[in-house]
Scaffold this active site. Sequence first.
Site, PDB file in Angstrom:
ATOM      1  N   TYR A 154      51.556  -7.811  -4.315  1.00 40.21           N
ATOM      2  CA  TYR A 154      52.272  -7.362  -5.522  1.00 40.21           C
ATOM      3  C   TYR A 154      53.718  -7.861  -5.537  1.00 40.21           C
ATOM      4  CZ  TYR A 154      48.273  -4.475  -6.633  1.00 40.21           C
ATOM      5  OH  TYR A 154      47.009  -4.061  -6.967  1.00 40.21           O
TER       6      TYR A 154
ATOM      7  N   ARG B 200      43.139   9.550 -14.377  1.00 40.37           N
ATOM      8  CA  ARG B 200      42.912   9.583 -15.826  1.00 40.37           C
ATOM      9  C   ARG B 200      41.547  10.069 -16.278  1.00 40.37           C
ATOM     10  NH1 ARG B 200      45.074   3.614 -16.455  1.00 40.37           N
ATOM     11  NH2 ARG B 200      43.986   3.671 -14.474  1.00 40.37           N
TER      12      ARG B 200
ATOM     13  N   ARG C   7      41.490   8.094  -5.397  1.00 46.69           N
ATOM     14  CA  ARG C   7      42.024   8.314  -6.749  1.00 46.69           C
ATOM     15  C   ARG C   7      41.431   9.565  -7.407  1.00 46.69           C
ATOM     16  NH1 ARG C   7      44.058   3.452  -9.784  1.00 46.69           N
ATOM     17  NH2 ARG C   7      44.812   2.095  -8.150  1.00 46.69           N
TER      18      ARG C   7
ATOM     19  N   ARG D  31      50.574  14.117 -17.305  1.00 47.66           N
ATOM     20  CA  ARG D  31      51.196  12.798 -17.425  1.00 47.66           C
ATOM     21  C   ARG D  31      51.946  12.684 -18.756  1.00 47.66           C
ATOM     22  NH1 ARG D  31      49.707   7.930 -19.375  1.00 47.66           N
ATOM     23  NH2 ARG D  31      49.980   6.048 -18.132  1.00 47.66           N
TER      24      ARG D  31
ATOM     25  N   ASP E 136      51.816   6.375  -5.254  1.00 43.45           N
ATOM     26  CA  ASP E 136      51.251   5.044  -5.417  1.00 43.45           C
ATOM     27  C   ASP E 136      51.699   4.176  -4.256  1.00 43.45           C
ATOM     28  OD1 ASP E 136      49.722   3.520  -7.716  1.00 43.45           O
ATOM     29  OD2 ASP E 136      51.092   2.106  -6.764  1.00 43.45           O
TER      30      ASP E 136
HETATM   31  O1  CP3 Z   1      43.784   8.829  -4.478  1.00 46.01           O
HETATM   32  C1  CP3 Z   1      44.590   9.530  -5.110  1.00 46.01           C
HETATM   33  O2  CP3 Z   1      44.229  10.436  -5.897  1.00 46.01           O
HETATM   34  C2  CP3 Z   1      46.093   9.348  -4.878  1.00 46.01           C
HETATM   35  C3  CP3 Z   1      46.769   8.552  -5.832  1.00 46.01           C
HETATM   36  C4  CP3 Z   1      46.783   7.031  -5.773  1.00 46.01           C
HETATM   37  C5  CP3 Z   1      47.211   6.277  -6.893  1.00 46.01           C
HETATM   38  N1  CP3 Z   1      47.284   4.969  -6.519  1.00 46.01           N
HETATM   39  C6  CP3 Z   1      47.560   6.833  -8.193  1.00 46.01           C
HETATM   40  C7  CP3 Z   1      47.550   5.962  -9.377  1.00 46.01           C
HETATM   41  C8  CP3 Z   1      46.519   6.130  -4.730  1.00 46.01           C
HETATM   42  C9  CP3 Z   1      45.996   6.385  -3.340  1.00 46.01           C
HETATM   43  C10 CP3 Z   1      46.857   4.824  -5.227  1.00 46.01           C
HETATM   44  C11 CP3 Z   1      46.788   3.598  -4.408  1.00 46.01           C
HETATM   45  C12 CP3 Z   1      46.935   2.286  -5.056  1.00 46.01           C
HETATM   46  N2  CP3 Z   1      47.763   1.934  -6.077  1.00 46.01           N
HETATM   47  C13 CP3 Z   1      46.274   1.117  -4.627  1.00 46.01           C
HETATM   48  C14 CP3 Z   1      45.337   1.020  -3.448  1.00 46.01           C
HETATM   49  C15 CP3 Z   1      44.021   1.615  -3.699  1.00 46.01           C
HETATM   50  C16 CP3 Z   1      43.182   0.901  -4.724  1.00 46.01           C
HETATM   51  O3  CP3 Z   1      42.841   1.549  -5.717  1.00 46.01           O
HETATM   52  O4  CP3 Z   1      42.866  -0.266  -4.498  1.00 46.01           O
HETATM   53  C17 CP3 Z   1      46.690   0.053  -5.451  1.00 46.01           C
HETATM   54  C18 CP3 Z   1      46.220  -1.381  -5.386  1.00 46.01           C
HETATM   55  C19 CP3 Z   1      47.648   0.583  -6.362  1.00 46.01           C
HETATM   56  C20 CP3 Z   1      48.444  -0.167  -7.376  1.00 46.01           C
HETATM   57  C21 CP3 Z   1      48.215   0.347  -8.735  1.00 46.01           C
HETATM   58  N3  CP3 Z   1      48.618   1.589  -9.181  1.00 46.01           N
HETATM   59  C22 CP3 Z   1      47.618  -0.330  -9.817  1.00 46.01           C
HETATM   60  C23 CP3 Z   1      47.040  -1.726  -9.735  1.00 46.01           C
HETATM   61  C24 CP3 Z   1      47.665   0.540 -10.913  1.00 46.01           C
HETATM   62  C25 CP3 Z   1      47.287   0.214 -12.323  1.00 46.01           C
HETATM   63  C26 CP3 Z   1      45.810   0.081 -12.481  1.00 46.01           C
HETATM   64  C27 CP3 Z   1      45.208   1.402 -12.853  1.00 46.01           C
HETATM   65  O5  CP3 Z   1      44.196   1.781 -12.264  1.00 46.01           O
HETATM   66  O6  CP3 Z   1      45.767   1.996 -13.769  1.00 46.01           O
HETATM   67  C28 CP3 Z   1      48.251   1.750 -10.488  1.00 46.01           C
HETATM   68  C29 CP3 Z   1      48.501   2.949 -11.286  1.00 46.01           C
HETATM   69  C30 CP3 Z   1      47.973   4.261 -10.774  1.00 46.01           C
HETATM   70  N4  CP3 Z   1      48.116   4.719  -9.488  1.00 46.01           N
HETATM   71  C31 CP3 Z   1      47.290   5.256 -11.541  1.00 46.01           C
HETATM   72  C32 CP3 Z   1      47.032   6.324 -10.672  1.00 46.01           C
HETATM   73  C33 CP3 Z   1      46.368   7.630 -11.008  1.00 46.01           C
HETATM   74  C34 CP3 Z   1      46.984   5.183 -13.015  1.00 46.01           C
HETATM   75  C35 CP3 Z   1      48.299   5.237 -13.740  1.00 46.01           C
HETATM   76  C36 CP3 Z   1      48.310   6.042 -15.005  1.00 46.01           C
HETATM   77  O7  CP3 Z   1      48.173   7.282 -14.961  1.00 46.01           O
HETATM   78  O8  CP3 Z   1      48.532   5.394 -16.028  1.00 46.01           O
END
Ligand code: CP3
Length: 372
Positions: free
Chosen positions: A171, A43, A39, A52, A89
């Site tokens: 999910y 944010r 990640r 964003r 994602d």
């Molecule tokens: O690593 C990176 O920089 C690449 C981007 C990336 C995102 N999600 C962007 C994201 C990657 C590799 C993921 C994977 C992901 N997404 C996983 C597996 C890895 C982990 O962290 O366990 C999972 C379970 C998700 C599902 C997901 N996406 C959730 C549960 C959420 C909401 C919770 C949160 O942290 O906000 C997201 C949203 C998300 N995916 C964000 C980002 C940057 C935040 C969204 C925003 O900008 O509001």
Amino acid sequence: MNDSSASASSDVAHTLLNDTFLRALLRQPTDYTPIWLMRQAGRYLPEYNATRARAGSFLGLAKNPDYATEVTLQPLERFPLDAAILFSDILTVPDAMGLGLNFVQGEGPRFERTVRTEDDVKRLAVPDIDATLRYVTDAVSQIRRALTDAQGRQKVPLIGFSGSPWTLACYMVEGGGSDDHRTVKSMAYARPDLMHRILEVNAQAVIAYLNAQIEAGAQAVMIFDTWGGALADGAYQRFSLDYIAKVVAGLKREHDGVRVPVITFTKGGGLWLEEIAATGVDAVGLDWTVNLGRAREKVGARVALQGNIDPSVLFAPPAAIRTEARAVLDSFGNHPGHVFNLGHGISQFTPPEHVAELVDEVHRHSRAIRAR
Ligand code: CP3
């Protein structure tokens, strides 16, 4: 063993200015330990929040290849990281299956439709990647171009990724995040036939999705099994690991004559390390509960290891961050096959300056270890 480094150097792309990450995944010697962060675009970076806001929403960002390219490059402009990761994602796949993904502000992901009944499962099918996830493969090729200069030299390699079949199922069945995974685990125990059918569809979708990313230019791929660690021993093997192994067996491991390493990461999977290492992956991601040195002794001859500093270390002052980074590097020791990373995704509350300290210490101290 000896000629592996000689032949291996021709395994990695010649046009890469920095191939340290790919070499470490293939357990070849490197001058220092490469680092990237799960990640790493997100944010905690003000420039991410600005893009964003322009995109209107997280999905608006992820589904637009121009924006996805922009935010993928942001952390690399700030920090000398050794790899880029596609901005997307894991939930794009169930969205492409027609489940209707939304991100509710402050609540995380929500699906309009869940997969719970026999009829839901019957309707589930592998999506046509080209028709539904073209925005992802377009982003991959666009990021590859943006990482490459006019002389055709690429700054760092690009990682593609997907969720594991089980983590996607969590999910799809729950309809969003869950504290106890009650619905999906009930289904696994009560109706294993339905669960296996979902996992089979997911595995085929993940294979097609990752192979499409590889064809578009992803130079390594990672499978995120965030919720594998929620399963009991035995259930983990049946419902998560077997399908990860199936995915690994279906992947294109070479593209344009160059090896494409595969990393898998089960959060909470430390107790299953040997079994995970036997799936055919090149590298295993570890969370912060695992002793890295002991993990290397167990499986280091077979796979590279990626990890595993506690992301909360980044809340501490710089001196403490540097001490903890050195402890992780010292635990692995002077051996090939380590990619430094966090044990899970970076927190949105991380001060960006602290990331700079971590990256610097990993590069500095790993060079010092090699000079010993
Ligand atoms: O690593 C990176 O920089 C690449 C981007 C990336 C995102 N999600 C962007 C994201 C990657 C590799 C993921 C994977 C992901 N997404 C996983 C597996 C890895 C982990 O962290 O366990 C999972 C379970 C998700 C599902 C997901 N996406 C959730 C549960 C959420 C909401 C919770 C949160 O942290 O906000 C997201 C949203 C998300 N995916 C964000 C980002 C940057 C935040 C969204 C925003 O900008 O509001």
